[in-house]
Design a protein around this motif. Sequence first.
Motif, PDB file in Angstrom:
ATOM      1  N   LYS A  52       1.293 -11.848   8.807  1.00 28.44           N
ATOM      2  CA  LYS A  52       2.033 -12.688   7.868  1.00 28.44           C
ATOM      3  C   LYS A  52       3.495 -12.897   8.299  1.00 28.44           C
ATOM      4  CE  LYS A  52      -0.770 -11.709   3.768  1.00 28.44           C
ATOM      5  NZ  LYS A  52      -0.763 -11.187   2.370  1.00 28.44           N
ATOM      6  N   ILE A  53       3.895 -12.222   9.370  1.00 26.35           N
ATOM      7  CA  ILE A  53       5.263 -12.365   9.876  1.00 26.35           C
ATOM      8  C   ILE A  53       5.329 -13.571  10.805  1.00 26.35           C
ATOM      9  CG2 ILE A  53       7.046 -11.276  11.300  1.00 26.35           C
ATOM     10  CD1 ILE A  53       5.991  -8.565  10.337  1.00 26.35           C
ATOM     11  N   ASP A  54       6.381 -14.345  10.683  1.00 29.08           N
ATOM     12  CA  ASP A  54       6.579 -15.502  11.565  1.00 29.08           C
ATOM     13  C   ASP A  54       7.189 -15.009  12.873  1.00 29.08           C
ATOM     14  OD1 ASP A  54       7.133 -17.846  12.847  1.00 29.08           O
ATOM     15  OD2 ASP A  54       8.577 -18.593  11.367  1.00 29.08           O
ATOM     16  N   TRP A  55       6.344 -14.754  13.871  1.00 25.73           N
ATOM     17  CA  TRP A  55       6.800 -14.208  15.145  1.00 25.73           C
ATOM     18  C   TRP A  55       7.434 -15.259  16.035  1.00 25.73           C
ATOM     19  CZ3 TRP A  55       7.105  -9.101  15.886  1.00 25.73           C
ATOM     20  CH2 TRP A  55       6.376  -8.281  15.002  1.00 25.73           C
ATOM     21  N   GLY A  56       7.457 -16.494  15.578  1.00 27.46           N
ATOM     22  CA  GLY A  56       8.151 -17.532  16.333  1.00 27.46           C
ATOM     23  C   GLY A  56       9.661 -17.460  16.164  1.00 27.46           C
ATOM     24  N   PRO A  95      13.459 -15.625  16.177  1.00 32.02           N
ATOM     25  CA  PRO A  95      14.104 -14.655  17.081  1.00 32.02           C
ATOM     26  C   PRO A  95      13.770 -13.231  16.648  1.00 32.02           C
ATOM     27  CG  PRO A  95      15.646 -16.395  16.504  1.00 32.02           C
ATOM     28  CD  PRO A  95      14.446 -16.603  15.637  1.00 32.02           C
ATOM     29  N   ILE A  96      13.578 -12.343  17.615  1.00 28.28           N
ATOM     30  CA  ILE A  96      13.154 -10.979  17.312  1.00 28.28           C
ATOM     31  C   ILE A  96      14.206 -10.236  16.489  1.00 28.28           C
ATOM     32  CG2 ILE A  96      14.096  -9.882  19.388  1.00 28.28           C
ATOM     33  CD1 ILE A  96      10.611  -9.269  17.777  1.00 28.28           C
ATOM     34  N   PHE A  97      15.498 -10.550  16.672  1.00 31.14           N
ATOM     35  CA  PHE A  97      16.546  -9.905  15.877  1.00 31.14           C
ATOM     36  C   PHE A  97      16.387 -10.258  14.400  1.00 31.14           C
ATOM     37  CE2 PHE A  97      19.389 -10.250  19.834  1.00 31.14           C
ATOM     38  CZ  PHE A  97      18.825  -9.094  20.346  1.00 31.14           C
ATOM     39  N   THR A  98      16.026 -11.515  14.131  1.00 28.09           N
ATOM     40  CA  THR A  98      15.812 -11.956  12.757  1.00 28.09           C
ATOM     41  C   THR A  98      14.604 -11.254  12.154  1.00 28.09           C
ATOM     42  OG1 THR A  98      16.754 -14.120  13.282  1.00 28.09           O
ATOM     43  CG2 THR A  98      15.418 -13.963  11.288  1.00 28.09           C
ATOM     44  N   ILE A  99      13.533 -11.116  12.935  1.00 25.41           N
ATOM     45  CA  ILE A  99      12.326 -10.435  12.455  1.00 25.41           C
ATOM     46  C   ILE A  99      12.634  -8.991  12.088  1.00 25.41           C
ATOM     47  CG2 ILE A  99      10.038  -9.604  13.145  1.00 25.41           C
ATOM     48  CD1 ILE A  99       9.833 -12.155  14.881  1.00 25.41           C
ATOM     49  N   LEU A 100      13.351  -8.292  12.956  1.00 26.46           N
ATOM     50  CA  LEU A 100      13.686  -6.895  12.686  1.00 26.46           C
ATOM     51  C   LEU A 100      14.536  -6.757  11.432  1.00 26.46           C
ATOM     52  CD1 LEU A 100      14.395  -5.539  16.272  1.00 26.46           C
ATOM     53  CD2 LEU A 100      12.705  -4.639  14.669  1.00 26.46           C
ATOM     54  N   GLU A 101      15.486  -7.658  11.267  1.00 27.30           N
ATOM     55  CA  GLU A 101      16.385  -7.556  10.116  1.00 27.30           C
ATOM     56  C   GLU A 101      15.664  -7.889   8.817  1.00 27.30           C
ATOM     57  OE1 GLU A 101      20.935  -8.900   8.912  1.00 27.30           O
ATOM     58  OE2 GLU A 101      20.090  -9.429  10.869  1.00 27.30           O
ATOM     59  N   SER A 154      12.228  -8.082   8.231  1.00 33.03           N
ATOM     60  CA  SER A 154      10.986  -7.341   7.956  1.00 33.03           C
ATOM     61  C   SER A 154      11.193  -5.835   7.907  1.00 33.03           C
ATOM     62  CB  SER A 154       9.933  -7.670   9.021  1.00 33.03           C
ATOM     63  OG  SER A 154       9.601  -9.041   9.008  1.00 33.03           O
ATOM     64  N   CYS A 155      12.133  -5.313   8.705  1.00 37.95           N
ATOM     65  CA  CYS A 155      12.291  -3.861   8.832  1.00 37.95           C
ATOM     66  C   CYS A 155      13.639  -3.347   8.338  1.00 37.95           C
ATOM     67  CB  CYS A 155      12.106  -3.435  10.294  1.00 37.95           C
ATOM     68  SG  CYS A 155      10.588  -4.014  11.046  1.00 37.95           S
ATOM     69  N   GLY A 156      14.539  -4.253   7.998  1.00 40.74           N
ATOM     70  CA  GLY A 156      15.863  -3.827   7.572  1.00 40.74           C
ATOM     71  C   GLY A 156      16.686  -3.208   8.684  1.00 40.74           C
ATOM     72  N   ILE A 157      16.374  -3.574   9.927  1.00 42.41           N
ATOM     73  CA  ILE A 157      17.075  -3.028  11.091  1.00 42.41           C
ATOM     74  C   ILE A 157      17.889  -4.126  11.745  1.00 42.41           C
ATOM     75  CG2 ILE A 157      16.796  -2.035  13.398  1.00 42.41           C
ATOM     76  CD1 ILE A 157      14.213  -0.750  12.401  1.00 42.41           C
ATOM     77  N   LYS A 158      19.178  -3.853  11.957  1.00 46.90           N
ATOM     78  CA  LYS A 158      20.049  -4.826  12.603  1.00 46.90           C
ATOM     79  C   LYS A 158      20.415  -4.331  13.988  1.00 46.90           C
ATOM     80  CE  LYS A 158      24.115  -7.717  11.852  1.00 46.90           C
ATOM     81  NZ  LYS A 158      25.159  -8.126  10.882  1.00 46.90           N
ATOM     82  N   ILE A 159      20.123  -5.135  14.992  1.00 47.81           N
ATOM     83  CA  ILE A 159      20.510  -4.809  16.362  1.00 47.81           C
ATOM     84  C   ILE A 159      21.977  -5.185  16.540  1.00 47.81           C
ATOM     85  CG2 ILE A 159      20.120  -5.279  18.802  1.00 47.81           C
ATOM     86  CD1 ILE A 159      17.843  -3.766  17.504  1.00 47.81           C
ATOM     87  N   VAL A 160      22.793  -4.212  16.887  1.00 49.96           N
ATOM     88  CA  VAL A 160      24.237  -4.451  17.012  1.00 49.96           C
ATOM     89  C   VAL A 160      24.719  -4.364  18.452  1.00 49.96           C
ATOM     90  CG1 VAL A 160      24.645  -3.597  14.678  1.00 49.96           C
ATOM     91  CG2 VAL A 160      24.863  -2.028  16.605  1.00 49.96           C
ATOM     92  N   GLU A 161      23.870  -3.879  19.348  1.00 48.36           N
ATOM     93  CA  GLU A 161      24.308  -3.679  20.737  1.00 48.36           C
ATOM     94  C   GLU A 161      23.130  -3.860  21.674  1.00 48.36           C
ATOM     95  OE1 GLU A 161      26.958  -0.230  22.041  1.00 48.36           O
ATOM     96  OE2 GLU A 161      24.963   0.471  22.636  1.00 48.36           O
ATOM     97  N   ASN A 162      23.365  -4.534  22.774  1.00 45.40           N
ATOM     98  CA  ASN A 162      22.345  -4.714  23.802  1.00 45.40           C
ATOM     99  C   ASN A 162      22.882  -4.249  25.149  1.00 45.40           C
ATOM    100  OD1 ASN A 162      21.524  -6.844  21.683  1.00 45.40           O
ATOM    101  ND2 ASN A 162      19.769  -6.766  23.036  1.00 45.40           N
ATOM    102  N   ILE A 163      22.105  -3.406  25.805  1.00 40.93           N
ATOM    103  CA  ILE A 163      22.418  -3.032  27.179  1.00 40.93           C
ATOM    104  C   ILE A 163      21.522  -3.879  28.071  1.00 40.93           C
ATOM    105  CG2 ILE A 163      22.393  -1.167  28.876  1.00 40.93           C
ATOM    106  CD1 ILE A 163      22.859   0.765  26.552  1.00 40.93           C
ATOM    107  N   ALA A 164      22.137  -4.693  28.918  1.00 45.83           N
ATOM    108  CA  ALA A 164      21.379  -5.707  29.646  1.00 45.83           C
ATOM    109  C   ALA A 164      21.593  -5.608  31.144  1.00 45.83           C
ATOM    110  CB  ALA A 164      21.779  -7.100  29.158  1.00 45.83           C
ATOM    111  N   ARG A 165      20.582  -6.056  31.873  1.00 49.09           N
ATOM    112  CA  ARG A 165      20.653  -6.153  33.335  1.00 49.09           C
ATOM    113  C   ARG A 165      20.163  -7.537  33.736  1.00 49.09           C
ATOM    114  NH1 ARG A 165      17.045  -4.649  37.565  1.00 49.09           N
ATOM    115  NH2 ARG A 165      15.598  -3.880  35.991  1.00 49.09           N
ATOM    116  N   LEU A 166      20.991  -8.264  34.485  1.00 47.94           N
ATOM    117  CA  LEU A 166      20.673  -9.631  34.885  1.00 47.94           C
ATOM    118  C   LEU A 166      20.309  -9.675  36.359  1.00 47.94           C
ATOM    119  CD1 LEU A 166      20.702 -12.677  34.010  1.00 47.94           C
ATOM    120  CD2 LEU A 166      23.051 -12.740  34.879  1.00 47.94           C
TER     121      LEU A 166
END
Length: 250
Positions: free
Chosen positions: A167-171, A173-179, A181-193
Amino acid sequence: MHAKQSLPNLNRGLISGQVRRVLIREMETGIFQDAEKLPSELELCRQLGVSRTVVRDALSSMEEDGLVTRARGVGTVINHAVVGMKNRLDRKLEYGELIARSHFKPQTDGVRLREENADERTAGQLGIPPGTRLLVCEKRVLAGETPVIYSSDRLPASLFSGMDIQKIDWGRPIFTILEKSCGIKIVENIARLTATNADPLIRGQLNLKPGKALYRLDEVGRDAERRPILSSVEYYTDFFRFSLLRKRKS
């Protein structure tokens, strides 16, 4: 500032992130587009209808990103050269915002959702035992009708325990889904390009011509307590022109 223009009154209790977005928008295309400085903290509080603490938090965040410079006796100076930078790699933006800034409509298709066991690499990234059940969401992102991103996101399945994941709209952004559906906010990303040719499946999904390379972005998203929540791999076409602000410590 134009005499007939003013900031919207946003009412007390508004979080600083929303104030930040309003101010950045006004610096980019609004009433502060040609201004040298922002109004005083007290004037921003009055116009926006928020507390001084909220305004200070927003301005501190903007200064950290190089968008403004604050100095006692001078005020808050707008760094227009930085404000005008598009698609900054050092500022995490949702793909929808990246695409909208290029004046295209963001869309997703080809969404695939599955479960798998965490391999050692992903388990290490997320701080979970190997074999832990994961949810994997893969999708293609388009700017208008043009494929521009292919993403693969991995999250512990336990985050969605008791939910009907169909029932979750997985289309979204994943940050929106987490916030949402799960009440979790991503505040930091460690990235490698890195640059990559990617495999034929992904190249086909992005309609990539022979000889064209992709940007590959490997990221681990952390919540406010700096706990790793999300492991992502995203492939970007050269539709995007990324910028990076590099600041020297004073």
